[in-house]
Design a protein around this motif. Structure first.
Motif, PDB file in Angstrom:
ATOM      1  N   SER A 166       5.812   3.268  -0.844  1.00 44.60           N
ATOM      2  CA  SER A 166       5.250   1.962  -0.650  1.00 44.60           C
ATOM      3  C   SER A 166       5.501   1.186   0.400  1.00 44.60           C
ATOM      4  O   SER A 166       6.856   1.216   0.833  1.00 44.60           O
ATOM      5  N   LYS A 207      -8.192  -7.036  -1.334  1.00 43.05           N
ATOM      6  CA  LYS A 207      -7.719  -5.734  -1.781  1.00 43.05           C
ATOM      7  C   LYS A 207      -8.749  -4.465  -2.139  1.00 43.05           C
ATOM      8  O   LYS A 207      -8.493  -3.546  -1.882  1.00 43.05           O
ATOM      9  N   THR A 210       0.721  -1.114  -0.051  1.00 41.15           N
ATOM     10  CA  THR A 210      -0.314   0.081  -0.220  1.00 41.15           C
ATOM     11  C   THR A 210       0.917   1.210  -0.117  1.00 41.15           C
ATOM     12  O   THR A 210       2.017   1.331   0.540  1.00 41.15           O
ATOM     13  N   PHE A 222      -2.229   3.044   6.375  1.00 45.15           N
ATOM     14  CA  PHE A 222      -3.507   3.261   5.749  1.00 45.15           C
ATOM     15  C   PHE A 222      -4.116   4.464   6.631  1.00 45.15           C
ATOM     16  O   PHE A 222      -5.150   5.081   6.189  1.00 45.15           O
TER      17      PHE A 222
END
Length: 764
Positions: A418, A463, A411, A500
């Motif tokens: 990343s 995902k 992610t 996230f």
């Protein structure tokens, strides 16, 4: 001597297996099952038993669940909910059930062992059918359609307790499993071959497979291969100690393989296997593969950048729960299969080196080659070069948890960098969410998914939905990969180091990162709160605690983070000493109320160099007014604090109520003068007390304290005790002296002895 030396070396290496730097690896926050901060979707039905397989539709709106005697489809299109959609009842035949029970098997039912998409519209399903496996092809949209079960004895497992793996490519089924009523035959096969293509199996040659446990398989389209992962008993020498090793393997078969024309007819000509080594430097290997998943490269990366993340344990540390995670690259796997090989010499019972001079071994298309080449391929299937983990190191190791399953994804953080995130499932029922950082792994959180310890057979990551699906004996769980709302302020949001999540300064909430360029405050690597949260107010609401002298007080304080250090400080920011205070393991502070401990206390949390106040307590003594004297002509002297807010009256006060009316009860003993004096005292008292809402005056009288009397009594008691002890010591010494002093005989007795002696002499 050589054998003893190897055993000694084994224990030396084993003692170095535990990496001290990894021993303290702990989840930052923990959520128990049913926590309001980490809500999970769950589907639980009495008819859902022994969930074995999971499969998600291409649009991620339908979840197919294989169980005992049934195949279910569940609607997961709506967030945070799982609802029933359709069901196929598929029970084992009566004849097979009777045979299975007669043989005293414990899993006599039809357990769904393989669940795959056969094509875009149909499912391929295998059931154990009470040790008589069958396969069906059924429409995905209608599980109630009529089924035509076919025998699948060489393609599907017989028992639900044996692990297996399956992959379907172009409507052809590639499986690896144990077959037979007693599970004594191992197969890697291709079933349902299309057109004139042959169904293929392994050739029955020595050392090809040795009691394998099949873990996983996947297609590598760029290579035209199927990679299979399993463990087996090692066999490199005749030494029984070395033979006791469990070895993790990666094997390959080519999808274009059709078997040889004379040698290896209807057998794999492309099968080869190599050892997987999960090891930190030269320390002892983690040799038992538990689960492995593929992480595909990005669009601008080479297919050789494909990574395989595996969970490993050690066969010598079952009780300690020791486990590790390693990554392997496709490039290293290819290098192993294109290198030299080993050939087993049956006569000499040993392995010998087989150079791959022509470069044909380990390649596809050999089924059209000469019999000479195929004869070499038949016995030269073990690659000499082992596949070592990326960087020859561990990504993560744990001395506290035994991981059984994993999922992985990549992610982007708010700054565009990343990160790789692992989801590790423990046998104790917790899901660990781990981000791999430059300085090492960081466990962001742990979530309790089920209560009873068990080996979960499937964990499935979507995902597109950002969710995990986990099947257990307690139901099917739906776990969002992130829960940013659980972090209440900027400091907590940044300290979480969750790629996230980031802090939105406009909405003043921890929000989900939507991609590169998100205007969110985030620092995944270092969690620098001072830099990211400049407007953060480091304060906490003050809680007032009223306590009496000699009362034991407990001030609770528990940090949300298990990685933070909790300390206590006074109002002037000085540290609370260890005595007379006691800080418990849960962070709470315990002490006795004395004049010195009446103070204001701050509970501080220190994490990643940032300090924040978790809680503030002000400990005060109760308001002690002067006691009212008995009724007399004198005016009572009462002083009470007055203000806009009044604290509740503690139970240790005596409450007196006075009616507002001027009337007094008359008695024969009171005189008119006494009554007038009492009325005057009442008038003065009412001017100093607060009024209740019910119209009555309340005066609080503190109970009498006997503290000074108790101190005096204790001193007198100690003095008396000292005097008594001294008296007893002196008395005992005097008794001892009297006993040791020799006593003189009486004079009369001595004269009698002399006279008796003389008389005896005369008589003689």
């Amino acid at each position: 001597m050589g054998r003893l030396f190897r055993i000694w070396m084994f224990w030396v290496l084993f003692l170095g297996l535990i990496d001290p730097s990894q021993a303290s690896l702990r989840p930052r926050v923990s959520f128990s099952q049913g926590s309001s901060e980490r809500l999970l979707g769950v589907y639980d039905s009495p008819t859902l038993k022994n969930t074995t397989t999971l499969l998600l539709s291409t649009d991620a709106d339908t979840l197919f669940v294989g169980a005992r005697d049934a195949l279910l489809s569940l609607d997961v299109s709506q967030p945070d909910s799982i609802t029933f959609k359709d069901k196929l009842e598929w029970k084992a035949s009566r004849q097979n059930l009777n045979t299975c029970k007669w043989a005293s098997k414990k899993d006599c039912g039809n357990f769904i062992s393989i669940l795959q998409f056969f094509n875009s519209t149909h499912l391929f399903v295998c059931g154990t059918n009470a040790y008589g496996p069958q396969g069906i092809i059924i429409p995905a949209e209608s599980l109630n359609a009529s089924i035509d079960a076919k025998d699948a004895k060489n393609c599907c497992p017989y028992s639900s307790t044996q692990r297996n793996t399956a992959t379907i490519v172009d409507e052809e089924l590639y499986t690896a499993t144990k077959v037979g009523f007693f599970g004594n035959k191992q197969v890697i096969s291709r079933c349902h071959s299309r057109g004139t293509r042959n169904n293929l199996e392994l050739e029955n040659v020595p050392k090809l497979l040795q009691d394998p446990i099949f873990i996983s398989s996947t297609q590598v389209a760029s290579e035209g291969k199927i990679l299979l992962f399993f463990t087996e008993v090692g066999d490199l020498t005749g030494d029984s100690f070395v033979n006791s090793f469990i070895v993790s393997r990666v094997a390959q078969v080519c999808t274009d393989d059709n078997g040889g024309s004379r040698v290896l007819q209807k057998r794999w000509t492309s099968f080869a296997k190599a050892q997987l080594v999960c090891q930190q430097g030269e320390e002892l290997q983690f040799n038992k593969l538990q689960d492995i998943v593929k992480l595909s490269p990005t669009d601008n990366e080479s297919p050789d950048s494909t990574l395989f993340y595996g969970v490993f344990t050690s066969q010598w540390s079952v009780s300690s729960g020791l486990s590790a995670v390693c990554a392997f690259s496709l490039a290293d796997i290819k290098a192993s299969f294109t290198g030299d090989y080993k050939t087993f010499d049956l006569g000499g019972n040993r392995w010998s080196r087989q150079p791959n001079t022509d470069g044909k071994l380990g390649t596809c298309g050999l089924f059209n080659d000469t019999d000479r080449v195929l004869s070499i391929v038949k016995t030269s299937f073990l690659a000499e070069k082992a596949v070592r983990s990326v960087g020859k190191k561990l990504l993560l190791s744990s001395t506290e948890e035994r991981y059984s399953r994993l999922a992985v994804q990549r992610t982007q953080a708010a700054n565009g960098q990343s990160y790789t995130v692992l989801y590790l499932l423990t046998e104790s029922g917790f899901l660990h969410k781990v981000v791999l950082l430059a300085k090492g792994p960081h466990i962001i959180e742990e979530i309790q998914t089920f209560k009873q310890p068990q080996t979960v057979k499937n964990i499935l990551l979507s995902k597109s939905k950002g969710e995990l699906f986990i099947a257990s004996s307690e139901g099917v769980f739906r776990v969002p990969v992130s829960n940013c709302s659980a972090y209440p302020n900027c400091a907590e949001c940044v300290l979480a180091r969750d790629p996230f999540c980031g802090w939105d300064s406009e909405t003043r909430a921890c929000a989900t990162v939507t991609g590169m360029g998100s205007n969110l405050q985030q620092d995944v690597e270092t969690g620098n709160v001072n830099k990211q949260c400049k407007d953060f107010k480091n304060t906490a609401a003050t809680v007032t605690r009223v306590a009496q002298f000699n009362e034991i007080v407990v001030l609770p304080c528990q940090s949300r983070s298990r990685l933070a250090e909790v300390t206590w400080r006074f109002l002037n920011n000085s540290a609370v000493p260890q005595f007379p205070y006691l800080q418990r393991a849960d962070g709470s502070l315990v002490f006795l109320i004395t004049p010195e401990t009446v103070n204001t206390y701050h509970c501080m949390s220190t994490e990643m160099g940032f300090e924040q106040i978790i809680a503030t307590f002000t400990v005060i003594l109760p308001i002690i007014p002067r006691s009212l004297p008995p009724p007399s002509h004198q005016q009572p002297d009462v002083t009470l604090d007055s203000g806009t807010e009044s604290e509740p009256i503690p139970d240790y006060y005596t409450t007196l109520e006075f009616d507002q009316s001027d009337s007094e009860p008359t008695t024969n003993e009171k005189t008119t003068a006494d009554r007038s004096g009492e009325k005057q005292a009442r008038t003065n008292l009412q001017s100093t007390v607060n009024m209740n809402t019910d119209g009555k005056d309340v005066v609080c009288i503190s109970q009498k304290s006997y503290y000074s009397e108790m101190v005096a009594f204790c001193l007198l008691f100690v003095i008396c005790l000292f005097v008594c002890v001294a008296f007893v010591i002196l008395w005992s010494q005097s008794i001892r002296c009297n006993k040791t002093t020799p006593q003189k005989q009486p004079k009369d007795t001595e004269s009698d002895k002399i006279w008796g002696t003389e008389l005896v002499e005369k008589l003689s």
